[in-house]
Design an enzyme around this catalytic site. Structure first.
Site, PDB file in Angstrom:
ATOM      1  N   HIS A  61       1.182  -1.119  -0.222  1.00  0.00           N
ATOM      2  CA  HIS A  61       0.170  -0.100  -0.095  1.00  0.00           C
ATOM      3  C   HIS A  61       0.401   1.363  -0.321  1.00  0.00           C
ATOM      4  CE1 HIS A  61      -3.818  -2.382   1.043  1.00  0.00           C
ATOM      5  NE2 HIS A  61      -4.220  -2.102   0.140  1.00  0.00           N
ATOM      6  N   ASP A  63       1.580   3.919   1.805  1.00  0.00           N
ATOM      7  CA  ASP A  63       1.758   4.579   2.740  1.00  0.00           C
ATOM      8  C   ASP A  63       2.661   4.150   2.962  1.00  0.00           C
ATOM      9  OD1 ASP A  63      -0.691   3.558   3.559  1.00  0.00           O
ATOM     10  OD2 ASP A  63      -0.834   3.149   4.876  1.00  0.00           O
TER      11      ASP A  63
END
Length: 307
Positions: A61, A63
């Site tokens: 992901h 982030d």
């Protein structure tokens, strides 16, 4: 061993929090766990240095990985020659390659991408190892546990000198290494003056995950468990739907594992200005020595269990 929290926000950065990144320094070696956007600036801000040897990615992901291209380029600009390894879950190599080369060529220094699976020893050193364990998020993901080998038992120098009449010398090293020695016609055995092996340290980092039995197993008797706590208890349903954990759930899991210290990270932006609710909910449940919500820049020294 020192752990520095470079990024503690969930999903997106805030004024107070950068996306996920944790740097662990052990006897001069630096290991980076996840690398969210802006991690290299956080490394400068909190004076960790850039001399990392391994990056451990829990999942892809954004982030958790958007900081990788910039960090790799900066290392290249700094004339790095030492090899660097990136460890990431099975099946993610192509996406990582695309991310790294999106803004240019691969770095000039040796770069290796290693795909890992739960239950695998990812890094095996002389006196410690890093193991991957299963987590439960919305994509392929793993957590990581750094596990030190047992240390030698304590050497009782007073007993060696006063009771056994053995003066300081090379025999001490042999005994501490487990070898018997001869002195004044006697055989002195290691167990006479060397105590039992002492446990090393265990630090566990989950990345994003729902509570799992695999995390409990990996964190059994952990000296430090770094667990995500994206939501407070009133958002437990939301946490489950999105593959996350509440602060209370993390504390309950830490209790089952017998972890000594719990630090919560990956904090939702809804608590960006005040995470007291999360810390309070965790502390009301946690039975170990200490629980807290990490802020960016938090530095924790991890002592040996006997100390």
């Amino acid at each position: 061993m020192r752990v520095t929290f470079l990024g503690t926000s969930g999903a997106v950065p805030t004024v107070e929090r950068n996306p996920s990144a944790v740097l662990l320094r052990r006897e001069g070696e630096r290991l980076l766990f996840d690398c969210g956007e802006g991690t290299q600036r956080q490394m400068m801000r909190y004076s960790t240095g850039f001399g990392i040897s391994h990056i451990f990615v829990t999942h892809l992901h954004a982030d958790h990985v958007l900081g990788i291209p910039g960090l790799l380029q900066t290392l290249d600009f700094n004339d790095r020659t030492e090899p660097l390894a990136i460890h990431a879950p099975q099946g993610t190599r192509r996406r990582l390659e695309d991310l790294i080369t999106a803004a240019g060529d691969r770095p000039t220094y040796p770069l290796r991408i290693n795909q890992v699976q739960p239950g695998e020893t990812v890094l095996d050193r002389e006196d410690y190892r890093v193991e991957a364990f299963e987590t439960d998020h919305r994509t392929t993901s793993v957590g990581y546990a750094l596990v030190e080998d047992d240390r030698k038992g304590r050497f009782d120098r007073e007993k060696a000198e006063e009771e056994l009449g053995l003066p300081p010398g090379p025999e001490y090293s042999k005994l501490h290494a487990g070898e018997p020695v001869e002195h004044d016609g006697r055989t002195i055995r290691p167990e006479q003056i060397v105590g039992p092996p002492r446990p090393g340290r265990r630090v566990v980092y989950t990345g994003d995950t729902r509570p799992t039995a695999a995390t409990v197993e990996a964190a059994t008797d952990a000296d430090l468990l770094i667990h995500e706590a994206t939501f407070a208890e009133d958002r437990r349903d939301r946490a489950g739907q999105t593959g996350h954990t509440t602060a209370k759930q993390a504390a309950e899991l830490a209790n089952r594992a017998g972890a000594k210290q719990l630090v919560l990270t990956h904090i939702s932006t809804r608590y960006a200005g005040n995470s007291d609710q999360l810390e309070r909910e965790a502390r009301e449940v946690f039975e170990g020595d200490h629980a807290e919500v990490a802020d960016d820049g938090l530095k924790l020294d991890v002592p040996f269990p006997s100390e």
